[in-house]
Design an enzyme around this catalytic site. Structure first.
Site, PDB file in Angstrom:
ATOM      1  N   CYS A 176       0.797  -1.227   0.000  1.00  0.00           N
ATOM      2  CA  CYS A 176       0.000   0.000   0.000  1.00  0.00           C
ATOM      3  C   CYS A 176       0.829   1.276   0.000  1.00  0.00           C
ATOM      4  CB  CYS A 176      -0.952  -0.006   1.193  1.00  0.00           C
ATOM      5  SG  CYS A 176      -1.899  -1.539   1.308  1.00  0.00           S
ATOM      6  N   HIS A 191      -9.825   1.832  -0.245  1.00  0.00           N
ATOM      7  CA  HIS A 191      -8.370   1.642  -0.189  1.00  0.00           C
ATOM      8  C   HIS A 191      -7.921   1.105  -1.539  1.00  0.00           C
ATOM      9  CE1 HIS A 191      -4.396   0.959   0.885  1.00  0.00           C
ATOM     10  NE2 HIS A 191      -4.513   0.176   1.940  1.00  0.00           N
ATOM     11  N   HIS A 199      -3.153   7.701   6.413  1.00  0.00           N
ATOM     12  CA  HIS A 199      -3.294   6.415   5.723  1.00  0.00           C
ATOM     13  C   HIS A 199      -4.693   5.891   6.003  1.00  0.00           C
ATOM     14  CE1 HIS A 199      -2.174   2.824   3.692  1.00  0.00           C
ATOM     15  NE2 HIS A 199      -2.325   2.060   4.753  1.00  0.00           N
TER      16      HIS A 199
END
Length: 398
Positions: A159, A328, A292
């Site tokens: 990620c 995400h 995040h």
């Protein structure tokens, strides 16, 4: 960082669940309009909401101006890269250019459709394997924007992948090795990723609630985003506007666990502190944090604790997770949020944090649920990946 050769952000491009381009994404953020809903094009038995881009592969191919046989990740990548680089086409002769792209899915949306054929030993359409590996997405993107002969590479660090492309691009410019870099990433939804995250039991069956006491997990999304980084020389030759500057960056790893951050966010702390130090800034100089903020119990707790420790003695600025809008987006997340950080600087506003009802009780701060108009000089953008691969970018007003 070599301050004599900084990396300026001169172009941005994006396609996500909240918009087909930069303008549409900015409008959705301003209007607090999320793009997370049941899947339409991803064929799955699981009812999880996702941040899906509402076009078929054939429709995306028409927008991208390429063959419909390309994998979905490549189609998204090309659309965003073309938007970012379009103002500079024909103006880069004599400049050393590069393309750095990130993804985690590669061409899996096509190759995974062959599983049953393989299992049942049926005839296979091997063309669906042509673009399976992550590097093929970079090659297709570079070709589509006319930089097939430019230096290029691919990054896949979960990620934090596309945040790391921007970091590497800046380093190459600062070292004088390149004059212009198109950096970012893309990822499409696939059965493999949805099933994989489901097996980890970190998907929310409802719309995700990052940094909420009762959060249940993340929503997956798909997107692509790129920034164009330029040296002073490239800015002068192309006549580009300096939209922002990458003033600091850092990557760290606490090696705590394959998929979980350490409880006190050690890697997160190291990345944020390192990015601030390289930018020559104090925590109090940060005006907005793009978190995040995935919505999982582990991530939000560890990131929240890390922010408390890095900002100890300072007032924590407005902060929000824009994953509540897009889902995400894995390998695209860092560059998506870098684009949103540039927009925050240009619009001089912070983006509101969605759907938080009960703040995490163990933290002494909370994200801002309202948009705040204020002078924004420096944005801290966090991207923390599996394997402890933690990255932070400081994007500043040029």
């Amino acid at each position: 960082m070599n301050k004599s050769t900084p990396a300026y952000i001169t172009g941005i491009g994006i396609i996500s669940a909240i918009g087909d381009n930069v303008a549409e994404n900015c409008t959705a953020l301003t209007e607090e309009r999320a793009g997370i809903a049941p899947a339409t094009y991803l064929q799955t038995i699981h009812p999880f909401p996702v941040g899906e881009i509402r076009y078929s592969n054939e429709e995306l191919a028409k927008i991208a101006g390429v063959l419909p046989t390309f994998p979905r990740t490549a189609l998204l990548s090309i659309i965003a890269a073309k938007e970012a680089f379009a103002p500079f086409i024909g103006k880069t002769e004599g400049l050393k250019a590069g393309v750095i792209s990130a993804n985690t899915v590669g061409g899996m949306d096509l190759s995974e459709t062959m599983f049953e054929s393989v299992a049942e030993r049926k005839a296979m359409d091997k063309r669906k394997l042509w673009y399976h590996e992550c590097g093929s997405i970079t090659e297709l993107t570079a070709y589509a924007i006319g930089l097939e002969d430019a230096w290029s590479t691919s990054i896949s660090t979960a990620c934090s992948s596309s945040a790391n492309t921007i970091m590497l691009g800046a380093q190459l410019i600062e070292q004088g090795k390149l004059d212009i870099v198109i950096a970012g990433g893309a990822d499409s939804l696939s059965k493999f990723t949805l099933n994989g995250f489901n097996s980890l039991m970190i998907l929310d069956k409802e719309l995700c609630r990052p940094f909420d006491e009762n959060r249940q997990g993340l929503n997956l999304g798909e997107a692509a985003a790129y920034v164009v980084l330029m040296s002073e020389r490239a800015v002068a030759q192309t006549g580009a506007a300096k939209r922002a500057i990458l003033s600091g960056y850092a990557n760290a790893n606490d090696a705590h666990h394959q998929t979980a951050s350490s409880p006190d966010g050690t890697g997160n702390q190291l990345a944020m502190a390192g990015a601030l130090a390289q930018a020559g800034l104090q925590p109090g100089d940060i005006d907005y944090i793009n978190l995040h903020g995935t919505g999982t119990a582990n991530n939000d707790s560890s990131e929240g604790i890390a922010i408390e420790k890095v900002f100890e003695g300072y007032t924590i600025p407005e902060a929000s997770s824009t994953k509540a809008y897009t889902g995400h987006t894995l390998g695209a997340a860092g560059s998506v949020e870098a684009v949103f950080s540039v927009l925050a600087i240009e619009k001089q506003v912070t983006w509101p944090h969605l759907r938080m009802q009960t703040p995490i009780s163990s933290l002494n701060w909370q994200p801002s649920t309202q948009s705040v108009a204020k002078p924004i000089r420096n944005v801290l953008s966090n991207s923390f990946g599996f394997g402890g691969n933690c990255s932070a970018l400081v994007i500043s007003k040029a």
